[in-house]
Design an enzyme around this catalytic site. Structure first.
Site, PDB file in Angstrom:
ATOM      1  N   GLY A 185     -25.987  26.981 -67.753  1.00  0.00           N
ATOM      2  CA  GLY A 185     -27.125  27.893 -67.619  1.00  0.00           C
ATOM      3  C   GLY A 185     -27.451  28.332 -66.210  1.00  0.00           C
ATOM      4  O   GLY A 185     -27.486  29.521 -65.922  1.00  0.00           O
ATOM      5  N   SER A 186     -27.692  27.408 -65.316  1.00  0.00           N
ATOM      6  CA  SER A 186     -28.154  27.783 -63.978  1.00  0.00           C
ATOM      7  C   SER A 186     -26.982  28.004 -63.024  1.00  0.00           C
ATOM      8  O   SER A 186     -25.910  27.411 -63.181  1.00  0.00           O
ATOM      9  CB  SER A 186     -29.071  26.700 -63.412  1.00  0.00           C
ATOM     10  OG  SER A 186     -28.382  25.478 -63.266  1.00  0.00           O
ATOM     11  N   ARG A 199     -41.346  14.263 -48.970  1.00  0.00           N
ATOM     12  CA  ARG A 199     -39.907  14.266 -49.318  1.00  0.00           C
ATOM     13  C   ARG A 199     -39.015  14.098 -48.084  1.00  0.00           C
ATOM     14  O   ARG A 199     -37.932  14.674 -47.988  1.00  0.00           O
ATOM     15  CB  ARG A 199     -39.526  15.543 -50.061  1.00  0.00           C
ATOM     16  CG  ARG A 199     -40.190  15.706 -51.410  1.00  0.00           C
ATOM     17  CD  ARG A 199     -39.639  16.897 -52.153  1.00  0.00           C
ATOM     18  NE  ARG A 199     -39.964  18.156 -51.475  1.00  0.00           N
ATOM     19  CZ  ARG A 199     -39.390  19.316 -51.737  1.00  0.00           C
ATOM     20  NH1 ARG A 199     -38.441  19.395 -52.647  1.00  0.00           N
ATOM     21  NH2 ARG A 199     -39.750  20.413 -51.077  1.00  0.00           N
ATOM     22  N   HIS A 253     -22.077  17.152 -60.141  1.00  0.00           N
ATOM     23  CA  HIS A 253     -22.946  16.482 -59.177  1.00  0.00           C
ATOM     24  C   HIS A 253     -22.183  15.963 -57.959  1.00  0.00           C
ATOM     25  O   HIS A 253     -22.729  15.210 -57.152  1.00  0.00           O
ATOM     26  CB  HIS A 253     -23.693  15.335 -59.852  1.00  0.00           C
ATOM     27  CG  HIS A 253     -24.677  15.813 -60.883  1.00  0.00           C
ATOM     28  ND1 HIS A 253     -24.320  15.994 -62.207  1.00  0.00           N
ATOM     29  CD2 HIS A 253     -25.976  16.189 -60.782  1.00  0.00           C
ATOM     30  CE1 HIS A 253     -25.383  16.432 -62.869  1.00  0.00           C
ATOM     31  NE2 HIS A 253     -26.387  16.568 -62.037  1.00  0.00           N
ATOM     32  N   GLU A 283     -22.568  15.751 -71.302  1.00  0.00           N
ATOM     33  CA  GLU A 283     -21.911  15.235 -70.099  1.00  0.00           C
ATOM     34  C   GLU A 283     -20.959  14.133 -70.511  1.00  0.00           C
ATOM     35  O   GLU A 283     -21.354  13.208 -71.218  1.00  0.00           O
ATOM     36  CB  GLU A 283     -22.965  14.687 -69.125  1.00  0.00           C
ATOM     37  CG  GLU A 283     -22.381  14.049 -67.868  1.00  0.00           C
ATOM     38  CD  GLU A 283     -21.957  12.602 -68.063  1.00  0.00           C
ATOM     39  OE1 GLU A 283     -20.963  12.204 -67.437  1.00  0.00           O
ATOM     40  OE2 GLU A 283     -22.594  11.880 -68.844  1.00  0.00           O
ATOM     41  N   ARG A 318     -32.302  14.258 -55.678  1.00  0.00           N
ATOM     42  CA  ARG A 318     -32.804  15.152 -56.718  1.00  0.00           C
ATOM     43  C   ARG A 318     -34.202  14.700 -57.136  1.00  0.00           C
ATOM     44  O   ARG A 318     -34.368  13.612 -57.692  1.00  0.00           O
ATOM     45  CB  ARG A 318     -31.855  15.144 -57.917  1.00  0.00           C
ATOM     46  CG  ARG A 318     -32.385  15.825 -59.171  1.00  0.00           C
ATOM     47  CD  ARG A 318     -32.539  17.304 -59.010  1.00  0.00           C
ATOM     48  NE  ARG A 318     -32.863  17.930 -60.301  1.00  0.00           N
ATOM     49  CZ  ARG A 318     -33.420  19.118 -60.438  1.00  0.00           C
ATOM     50  NH1 ARG A 318     -33.719  19.834 -59.374  1.00  0.00           N
ATOM     51  NH2 ARG A 318     -33.681  19.606 -61.622  1.00  0.00           N
ATOM     52  N   LEU A 353     -37.167  11.644 -47.227  1.00  0.00           N
ATOM     53  CA  LEU A 353     -35.861  11.052 -47.503  1.00  0.00           C
ATOM     54  C   LEU A 353     -34.873  12.112 -47.984  1.00  0.00           C
ATOM     55  O   LEU A 353     -33.721  12.141 -47.533  1.00  0.00           O
ATOM     56  CB  LEU A 353     -36.002   9.944 -48.549  1.00  0.00           C
ATOM     57  CG  LEU A 353     -34.698   9.205 -48.885  1.00  0.00           C
ATOM     58  CD1 LEU A 353     -34.121   8.523 -47.652  1.00  0.00           C
ATOM     59  CD2 LEU A 353     -34.927   8.186 -49.999  1.00  0.00           C
ATOM     60  N   LYS A 354     -35.297  12.961 -48.891  1.00  0.00           N
ATOM     61  CA  LYS A 354     -34.422  14.022 -49.404  1.00  0.00           C
ATOM     62  C   LYS A 354     -33.927  14.914 -48.276  1.00  0.00           C
ATOM     63  O   LYS A 354     -32.726  15.222 -48.185  1.00  0.00           O
ATOM     64  CB  LYS A 354     -35.192  14.859 -50.429  1.00  0.00           C
ATOM     65  CG  LYS A 354     -34.464  16.121 -50.895  1.00  0.00           C
ATOM     66  CD  LYS A 354     -35.363  16.976 -51.760  1.00  0.00           C
ATOM     67  CE  LYS A 354     -34.712  18.291 -52.144  1.00  0.00           C
ATOM     68  NZ  LYS A 354     -33.579  18.106 -53.073  1.00  0.00           N
ATOM     69  N   CYS A 390     -27.439  15.389 -71.336  1.00  0.00           N
ATOM     70  CA  CYS A 390     -26.630  14.805 -70.263  1.00  0.00           C
ATOM     71  C   CYS A 390     -27.116  13.418 -69.886  1.00  0.00           C
ATOM     72  O   CYS A 390     -28.273  13.069 -70.090  1.00  0.00           O
ATOM     73  CB  CYS A 390     -26.632  15.713 -69.029  1.00  0.00           C
ATOM     74  SG  CYS A 390     -28.258  16.140 -68.402  1.00  0.00           S
TER      75      CYS A 390
END
Length: 752
Positions: free
Chosen positions: A430-431, A17, A692, A663, A513, A19-20, A641
């Site tokens: 929710g989160s 990962r 986002h 969304e 993501r 790139l992230k 979404c």
């Protein structure tokens, strides 16, 4: 006989990962642009080496992206939304790309991010291009040439650049200025740029170019089909061969047009259902190459190469000009199986990630070239599935298990009386952001460095604080914040039987993501309650209602790597039965509102219209099987979404959820038009701001949004919420955004 091997693209994220990590550090001003670019260069170099070392005849270039490849195409064509052209720096660069994708705040105004939606029927997302009749295009973002030069300098040969085709690019975009016109009218502005790029390819001695036109797998109108003839006649060049690439479905229904397109080869997805290879066999001229996408680019099971060899042997001998390839780009699977050192060898030997799929392509190509099926003997999928009595359990499902006791109107009256929900109720999806302390505790627990008791105490502390935060903000319906969850699918699959997990099996969803899909390796069932303990604890800390939070059966199914020996419908029923038990336990524990999220519901929809109703039938039934076990006074929510709701709105009604949250903010609320047109009967929570981006809408902005909703829906059936979960945001952003949202809702509530 000419048989060549190639792939349609590799994951661009890096095996660990990279790139992230680099993207997020750059966005947080922790590294400079040079460091970011070096990361991208290293990933591209590694991907080139993988293709060469595995023995592919052609090396793909142009599959790398800083965010998503559709946005890259927009930048390449100079198609930047007008609101971003107002910035002082009008030169298109990587910061422009990130601003369009993530939004941007200037001293004078907030510039909203472009809409994001699903890439066909996958969990990959792309940034939707924006068009107006006067859109101006120019060759502005030249990364494709830079990557080509990079590969040439590194002395790679038989390079095959990849471009998204001009017709699919236009199809995937949206008209933004309200003036009706056909997007095809923009073709003549775009084509000279593609011709210019082709000339640059020729100057670099490129022989083949891969042009992706995936919309050929769709039901498209005669006018759009005819555009393919026009476009590729215009682009035709005898010195540069075009491989017209399709995927995710059959093209047999459009073959009478495709056979006349002036290209040197056609790529066919032979893995998707109804590929109908026999129809294509004689339709395409034998002077053209056929690229057979026979290695599944969307699942992680090892290919049965002997079976594939036998199925395509006669076709290959008949056609003679053949490419062997993956069905689609490998960005939909993890990078390297060899990283999974902790996985049981009995399972691991049955899997194939991106690098291993390159090996499969080359091995099959070698066997066909040499006419030796015997070289495939080691590539054997070993059966390890264990049957249970779940088939008998599924067979006992009756119609009564798929419906609530009474209709929505009856339930609405009962719930309003018992739950005492105010007009324009405020809630979240929710989160909430997970703290560093919480993430460290989860890691320590997994590494056996802290006890289960200590880990659970950290979760309880977080839940207590989240409940307190929501009460201070004045939210009406609370959530427990999901501190115990790493991912909305992975968490549930960890607590169900029949799943296997990877350590490094990351797949890009969008931008930075990534998700780590679990693998379904057996029958799915629940041994004990999953969420009840935490929902019950959260409810004990407040007098307000707390929602129970579950991930729905279709999303768990589609966001996992699915077993292939039984139908998806059977697996979704198994998951639904497990969730049905969880829903009933939540109700028995005193949880009066239960949210069953189905963000992947649209994703499972077949590309062609004639197959859609069959999907809707089993997908809707799976959701209703999980949700219909409760009494009328228990309120069922669902969340969706980044979907084209025009395709699924009637099926959403059939779900019969009391409240659906969706969304709509990125799309400038265009998604709501289909709900208005069909007169959506149940309650709805259209997200009023985009989570986002870093943008924080003002109270005034949010009030204006809510006023739009009131014009579309019955005010008594509108819920006020963000458009998605808040896990990816920081607490400062969350507090201010939710504070503004609550103030806006209460101000309007008082005036109604």
């Amino acid at each position: 006989m000419n048989i060549f091997s190639h792939i349609l693209g590799l994951p661009r994220i890096g095996s660990m990962r990279e790139l992230k990590i680099a993207q997020e550090k750059y966005w947080n001003d922790e590294i400079d642009l040079k460091s970011l670019f070096n990361t991208g260069k290293n990933i591209r170099k590694s991907n080139l080496k993988i293709q060469k070392e595995k023995g592919l005849d052609f090396i793909s270039v142009g599959d790398f992206s800083w965010y998503d490849h559709v946005l890259h195409t927009s930048m390449m064509l100079g198609n930047v939304p007008n609101r971003y052209k107002m910035l002082e720096d009008t030169c298109i660069n990587i910061d422009t790309l990130f601003r369009v994708a993530r939004g941007f705040v200037t001293s004078e105004k907030t510039l909203h991010a472009s809409e994001m939606t699903k890439w066909f029927n996958t969990n990959y997302h792309y940034i939707v291009p924006e068009f107006s009749k006067n859109t101006y295009f120019n060759f502005s973002w030249k990364q494709i040439l830079e990557e080509l030069d990079e590969a040439i300098k590194l002395k790679f040969h038989n390079i095959k650049p990849i471009l998204l085709g001009p017709i699919s690019y236009l199809w995937l975009g949206k008209v933004v200025d309200g003036k009706k016109f056909s997007k095809l009218e923009l073709l003549d502005k775009i084509l000279p740029i593609y011709r210019k790029i082709f000339l640059e390819f020729k100057n670099r001695k490129i022989k083949w170019v891969q042009i992706d036109e995936p919309i050929l797998a769709l039901d498209i109108s005669k006018r759009w089909l005819e555009a393919f003839i026009y476009v590729y006649d215009y682009l035709h060049d005898k010195d540069l061969k075009v491989l017209l690439t399709t995927y995710f479905g059959s093209i047999a229904h459009n073959i009478n047009t495709i056979k006349d397109i002036a290209v040197s080869g056609i790529h066919i997805d032979c893995v998707s259902e109804n590929s109908e290879l026999n129809i294509i066999k004689n339709k395409i001229s034998k002077s053209s190459y056929i690229s057979l996408g026979v290695i599944n680019g969307r699942n992680i099971w090892k290919s049965n190469l002997k079976k594939i060899y036998e199925e395509i042997y006669d076709f290959v001998r008949y056609r003679k000009k053949i490419f062997i390839s993956t069905s689609c780009s490998l960005l939909h699977v993890p990078v390297d199986l060899q990283l999974e050192k902790n996985m049981d060898i009995n399972f691991r030997q049955n899997f194939s990630f991106a690098i291993q799929k390159c090996e499969e392509v080359c091995l099959l190509s070698k066997a066909l070239k040499e006419n030796k099926k015997s070289v495939l003997s080691k590539n054997v999928l070993k059966n390890f599935y264990k049957e249970s009595n779940l088939y008998g359990l599924c067979s006992k499902i009756q119609e009564k298990h798929l419906r609530r006791n009474n209709s929505y109107d009856v339930r609405y009256t009962i719930q309003n009386k018992i739950l005492n929900i105010p007009t324009l109720p405020t809630t979240t999806i929710g989160s909430f952001p997970q703290t560093k302390t919480l993430r460290e505790a989860r890691l320590k627990f997994k590494d056996n460095k802290i006890s289960l008791e200590k880990y659970h105490s950290e979760i309880k502390e977080y839940i207590k604080n989240v409940i307190s935060e929501q009460e201070k903000l004045g939210l009406d319906i609370l959530v427990h914040g999901e501190p115990e969850r790493n991912d909305m699918v992975e968490y549930f699959s960890e607590h169900l039987q029949g799943f296997l997990f990877t350590q490094f099996g990351w797949v890009q969803s969008y931008g930075s993501r990534y998700v780590k899909p679990p693998i379904i390796v057996g029958d799915v069932y629940r041994k004990k309650p999953i969420t009840v303990k935490w929902s019950k604890y959260a409810q004990s800390k407040t007098n307000k209602l707390v929602k129970g939070m579950l991930t729905g059966p279709i999303t768990i199914l589609l966001w996992s790597f699915c077993r292939e020996d039984i139908s998806k419908y059977i697996i979704s029923e198994q998951i639904a039965i497990s969730l049905r038990e969880e829903v009933k336990d939540l109700e028995n524990a005193g949880i009066k509102i239960i949210q069953i999220d189905e963000p992947a519901f649209r994703e499972g929809l077949p590309l062609r219209n004639k197959f859609k109703e069959k999907y809707f039938n089993w997908a809707v039934n799976s959701f209703k099987l999980s949700s219909s076990v409760v009494s009328d006074q228990t309120q069922i929510h669902t969340h969706m979404c980044y979907s084209d709701f025009n395709d699924i709105v009637e099926a959403v009604i059939r779900l019969d959820a009391d409240v659906v949250t969706i969304e709509s903010s990125r799309s400038n609320f265009k998604l709501l038009k289909c709900f208005k047109k069909i007169k959506y009967p149940n309650s709805i929570g259209p997200g009023i701001y985009d989570i986002h981006t870093t943008n924080i809408p003002s109270v005034s902005d949010m009030k204006n949004v809510i006023k739009k909703y009131i014009k579309i829906f019955d005010v008594k059936k509108i819920w006020i919420n963000p458009d998605c979960g808040l896990k990816t945001r920081n607490w400062k952003e969350v507090r201010q955004s939710l504070k503004n949202m609550v103030i806006a809702a209460k101000d309007l509530r008082d005036k109604i």
